[in-house]
Scaffold this active site. Structure first.
Site, PDB file in Angstrom:
ATOM      1  CG  HIS A 130      -1.884   1.024   1.425  1.00 31.37           C
ATOM      2  ND1 HIS A 130      -1.587   2.298   1.839  1.00 31.37           N
ATOM      3  CD2 HIS A 130      -3.223   0.993   1.216  1.00 31.37           C
ATOM      4  CE1 HIS A 130      -2.720   3.010   1.893  1.00 31.37           C
ATOM      5  NE2 HIS A 130      -3.716   2.239   1.520  1.00 31.37           N
ATOM      6  CG  ASP A 207       0.687  -1.994   6.101  1.00 29.28           C
ATOM      7  OD1 ASP A 207      -0.247  -2.016   6.924  1.00 29.28           O
ATOM      8  OD2 ASP A 207       0.592  -1.462   4.982  1.00 29.28           O
ATOM      9  CD  GLN A 210      -6.878  -4.088   4.411  1.00 28.83           C
ATOM     10  OE1 GLN A 210      -7.794  -4.829   4.783  1.00 28.83           O
ATOM     11  NE2 GLN A 210      -7.072  -2.846   4.011  1.00 28.83           N
ATOM     12  CE  LYS A 233      -7.343   0.446   6.167  1.00 30.79           C
ATOM     13  NZ  LYS A 233      -7.799   0.866   4.851  1.00 30.79           N
ATOM     14  CB  CYS A 371      -3.891   3.412  -1.521  1.00 28.82           C
ATOM     15  SG  CYS A 371      -4.954   4.820  -1.319  1.00 28.82           S
TER      16      CYS A 371
HETATM   17  C1  LIG Z   1      -2.429  -2.564   3.640  1.00 33.81           C
HETATM   18  C2  LIG Z   1      -2.692  -1.177   4.122  1.00 33.81           C
HETATM   19  N1  LIG Z   1      -1.692  -0.468   4.670  1.00 33.81           N
HETATM   20  C3  LIG Z   1      -1.877   0.769   5.143  1.00 33.81           C
HETATM   21  C4  LIG Z   1      -3.092   1.384   5.078  1.00 33.81           C
HETATM   22  C5  LIG Z   1      -3.220   2.782   5.598  1.00 33.81           C
HETATM   23  O1  LIG Z   1      -4.039   2.824   6.732  1.00 33.81           O
HETATM   24  P1  LIG Z   1      -4.563   4.234   7.256  1.00 33.81           P
HETATM   25  O2  LIG Z   1      -5.153   4.933   6.071  1.00 33.81           O
HETATM   26  O3  LIG Z   1      -5.581   3.871   8.267  1.00 33.81           O
HETATM   27  O4  LIG Z   1      -3.404   4.973   7.823  1.00 33.81           O
HETATM   28  C6  LIG Z   1      -4.172   0.681   4.518  1.00 33.81           C
HETATM   29  C7  LIG Z   1      -5.512   1.262   4.392  1.00 33.81           C
HETATM   30  O5  LIG Z   1      -5.783   2.299   3.822  1.00 33.81           O
HETATM   31  C8  LIG Z   1      -3.961  -0.627   4.022  1.00 33.81           C
HETATM   32  O6  LIG Z   1      -4.953  -1.310   3.488  1.00 33.81           O
END
Ligand SMILES: Cc1ncc(COP(=O)(O)O)c(C=O)c1O
Ligand SMILES: Cc1ncc(COP(=O)(O)O)c(C=O)c1O
Lengths: 413, 159, 413, 159
Positions: A130, A207, A210, A233, A371
């Site tokens: 991401h 990370d 998910q 999430k 993203c």
């Molecule tokens: C795999 C992954 N990493 C990071 C993020 C970023 O999370 P956040 O937008 O809550 O900071 C997301 C979701 O947008 C994600 O799906």
């Protein structure tokens, strides 16, 4: 002051009733929400925990001797304890509360990597990541002269293990890897990958945005050094998150932001930073959101992550089974081990158009690059349509998706 | 809501003219001799196009082309744009930008199209007004046109 | 989807009814909340806007074509528009949404100052500042070799204008100054100070955390370059804030955090950052909180900042008038121009003990260093007791404070 | 709640013994020959003290002193601490730490005080149990004692 919880375990089939947002019509149809990977809906217990706090207990935390301030602090720190337990951190000092995964990863990039990285050093990630697990590393590499290197993925959307292994050398100072790909659903074989990295002394950040909604996470068993995740999430409020880090690493890192709460003593000659985790928590935090985050942990634990995992797995199987029968469908992301997330294409219909047609029938999916532009580029696509399942989805939702896809084929016939 | 209403609203958005232009975009080509160019990016859905204009010394647009990828709405809108502004003066073309975006966003209904320009065909885009999240797709190429004609800009986004 | 607002202007005398948290007993007494400078209570309209959003409209913003995502985005961006209007920014692109004042100031320290500062350069602040307007500058000075210099304050708690002027030289790259001191209530004569700084080409950041709740703020009229504030000091949720910055400056600054939403395009060779304000907004934001922040703006505007200012001023006068009659009281902070914040000492009773005794009688005050240790050191004190007023306080609240102080004198007699 | 109940709870917290020790703290002095020392900081209210211990070769605490400033509870608790642990073995003193903090936080009622030590006077601190935000004041000096006896620590905070 904490919200009432059922004593008996919640039955997953009735969970849908706990989520008010799911009980509405959209464009004249009962809503089918298949966008939980972007942000999950919240159960009443979370919404009420937030509202009750605002109505009854609000004050600033950590700073006051008066009753409300004490209550707010207890509720807020109580959420930290729940989160510690949720990921099995060895101590509450390892649970740094942030505004989300993105901030957690930036914290590590700036506080851990920035002082450490030298020209010639490398940060290793994968093509699956991401943007939140790409751009912070691009920024810190640019700031330090280090190099960002990327492990490729195969046509099913799995990280190429051999090539990942080849990239792990003593030049690599940090491996940043997703637990589960939000775009393709791929579950990375973290334990093995982490073991290989740790053998070479490479620091590992996971990370987990998910990961946490779908499976039990035990950071000690995983063996990583940092694990980042977001409240929203996992059925909690947005603007909340955690950076879990090993105490020994966090201890050595300089503060990320300066301000109230992260200091023990300030003078113009000499400032003493606070202990962990407060050293990394400058300013008034998202108190209500974090209390809601704690309530989301309670909710997940009352349903049971094992039950959630099983439920979602069988639903995902059902969805794939149904999707492949749709004329003109092409699944993107077919890893052997996949979470309840499925990307696909339908004929030459652009995902954005497909999203509109589904929305028109009350079916909410995500379309676009999720993203995760690099992995889209890897598959030579500008984007996909993605259906992602939460604990509240049912096979009826899948059936609605399938018939909405049929309608889309007609419109674009 | 009954099914026929359903369909009619969708058909309003995806009219035959739109689907036709989306599938066979007119003037879909790079102009190597372009005098003006700009990129349009819609970060929401990844629509991305580049518009090329050849403007002669009298400020007349003598050739238009575009390249890129995107949803049916953005491709059709770009294709229709190229047909519309070819042969217009720079000033009239920019007035079309105002008229079209104003019409689609319903924000400024008072921007009239230049007298000599027929925007009837562009009514095919009107369906997006019922789909607010798609308005940006329909206006993307027009923002790129506006940016191309404005020397201080080079990327147009629809944010 | 926006909360219903009264058409007629709200009468300030009845505002108290709008705040559910104020209608409770604490330690057997009706609560008297005199800690709004730490964090204000929230009106029902704010609490409901947050809860309604969670129940009906939640989805991730900026990313989806489906209806909920669109609704969430409209509500979230609608809050930005309200905030633009609230401080009279010239464009919505200048309203960067952050998690609070602390983050806003850190953003400027890291994105604006860090690339700019050289050894020999100076950052100028005053002895009045909150830690959030001290420590970020200490950190960036340490990172760059620049020097932090500090303008002194006089015995009333006012910045020494002559000395401040003397410190403004061409070495100073940024002046960071509070609008209102949270510890002493001093209102700085910003227009004059900013004009002097701008004459010398010094960039000015105003810490407006304590400004926005009490007076109309017009960033264009003030003439500063950055203005930082938090939602929770102005009756909105915690975890929300704004950095207002001049577009020309924001445009030149590199991003602060990397992640989703702050990019237009990501690839491993080349990443294009998004436009303002999104360039500075990485990751999923605090959506519900920001919507509540917008509802707080609506609330403040319905009451009217002029009315609030007048009401608080007369209450503060009444409080000072009553306090000076208490045997053994010593006021700390007696600036000519003061917001509705008053620090004091009572005999040799330690503020912490005094806070407990007041709390015991249902009176919530703040005690300690108020995250402003240097100004405490300036007065040779470990801390004070501070009563701070909000729009919902009344003269009855002051009377309760005074009689609680009398009781404290007896306990420590 | 009537006023007399009010007063009695406050008087429970601010007993005469507490006020006396707070006003005239015993052993309020720096020990230049200290063998062990640690700082205690309560960031919440700014209480700050430094504890000094002279420990003889037989691990007996032969002298105790403290300096600092803070609220009545923290000063009284530190003063009472100095009276309590003087002449104890290091081991017994640390057991007192466990017994006192356990008692005040009600977390570990099973940590017994060493047999030979009389903690009766320290019951004067029990009032804080009804004032959870003040428990840290009462335990601050004890945490500093524990830190002073633990070679790996030098600042104790009550967080
Ligand atoms: C795999 C992954 N990493 C990071 C993020 C970023 O999370 P956040 O937008 O809550 O900071 C997301 C979701 O947008 C994600 O799906
Ligand atoms: C003057 C001042 N500046 C900055 C801050 C920091 O605000 P926040 O904690 O919301 O980031 C505060 C409040 O704590 C304040 O009063």
């Amino acid at each position: 002051m904490s919200q009432p919880r059922l004593n008996s375990p919640t039955d997953i089939a009735t969970c849908r009733d706990d989520f008010p947002a799911l009980h509405q019509e959209v464009n004249g149809h009962a809503l089918v929400y298949l966008d939980s990977a972007a942000s999950a809906q919240q159960p009443t217990t979370v919404i009420d925990a937030v509202a009750r706090y605002q109505r009854e207990d609000h004050a600033n935390v950590h700073r006051g001797v008066h009753t409300l301030s004490h209550r707010a602090t207890e509720l807020y720190e109580g959420a930290r304890d729940k989160l510690r337990d949720f990921v099995n951190a060895s101590s509450r000092t390892e649970i740094v509360l942030t505004s989300g995964t993105t901030e957690s990863i930036n914290l590590v990039a700036q506080s851990y990597c920035r002082p450490l990285l030298q020209p010639g050093d490398q940060v290793l990630i994968t093509w699956l990541e991401h943007h939140s697990n790409i751009v912070p590393w691009q920024l810190v590499c640019e700031q330090t002269g280090a190099e960002l290197i990327v492990a490729p993925v195969n046509d099913r959307g799995e990280v190429e293990r051999d090539q990942l292994r080849d990239l792990m050398t003593e030049r690599v100072k940090l491996l940043g890897i997703g637990h589960v790909s939000n775009a393709l659903g791929t579950i990375n074989p973290l334990s093995e990958i982490i073991a290989e990295a740790k053998n070479l002394g490479i620091t590992v950040l996971v990370d987990g945005a998910q990961g946490v909604p779908h499976m039990t996470v035990d950071v000690q068993a995983l063996g990583c050094d940092f694990y980042a995740f977001s409240g929203h999430k996992m059925y909690g409020p947005t603007g909340t998150g955690v950076l879990w880090g090993r105490e020994a690493l966090l201890e050595e890192m300089p503060p990320y932001k300066g301000g109230g709460d992260m200091i023990l003593e300030v003078s113009f000659d000499h400032t003493v930073f606070n202990e962990l985790p407060y050293k990394f928590e400058a300013g008034t935090p998202n108190i209500a959101g974090t209390i809601g985050f704690g309530a989301a942990v309670d909710y997940l634990q009352s349903v049971g992550l094992e039950n959630i995992h099983e439920h979602e797995k069988s639903l995902h199987d059902y969805m794939v089974h149904k999707l492949v029968d749709v004329d003109g469908i092409r699944l993107i992301g077919t890893a052997a081990d996949q979470a309840s997330v499925q990307s696909f294409l339908l004929n030459d219909i652009h995902p954005h158009d497909l999203g509109t047609i589904l929305d028109h029938q009350g079916v909410a999916v995500r379309t676009g690059h999720h993203c995760a532009m690099p992995v889209m580029q890897r598959f030579g696509l500008p984007g996909t349509t993605r259906a992602s399942l939460g604990l509240y989805n049912s096979s009826d939702d899948i059936d609605r998706l399938i018939s909405a896809l049929e309608k889309a084929r007609q419109v674009f016939a | 809501m009954n099914a026929s209403h359903d369909n009619s609203e969708l058909q309003e958005l995806y009219r035959d003219l739109i689907l036709d232009h989306a599938r066979k975009p007119r003037n879909f080509k790079r102009l190597d001799n372009a005098t003006h160019t700009a990129q349009g990016i819609n970060p929401l859905c990844g629509d991305k196009l580049r518009l090329y204009l050849c403007v002669d010394p009298n400020d007349r647009i003598i050739e238009v082309g575009f390249e890129g990828s995107g949803c049916a709405i953005s491709m059709a809108s770009a294709s229709l744009l190229t047909e519309t502004v070819e042969d217009l003066s720079v000033e009239d073309a920019d007035a079309c930008f105002g008229a079209v975006t104003g019409r689609l966003t319903r924000q400024s209904t008072d921007i009239a199209a230049p007298r000599n320009v027929d925007l009837t065909k562009l009514k095919a885009l009107d369906g997006v007004r019922e789909h607010p999240s798609r308005i940006k797709c329909a206006t993307l190429a027009w923002h790129a046109l506006h940016a191309a004609l404005d020397p201080s800009q080079s990327i147009a986004t629809t944010e």
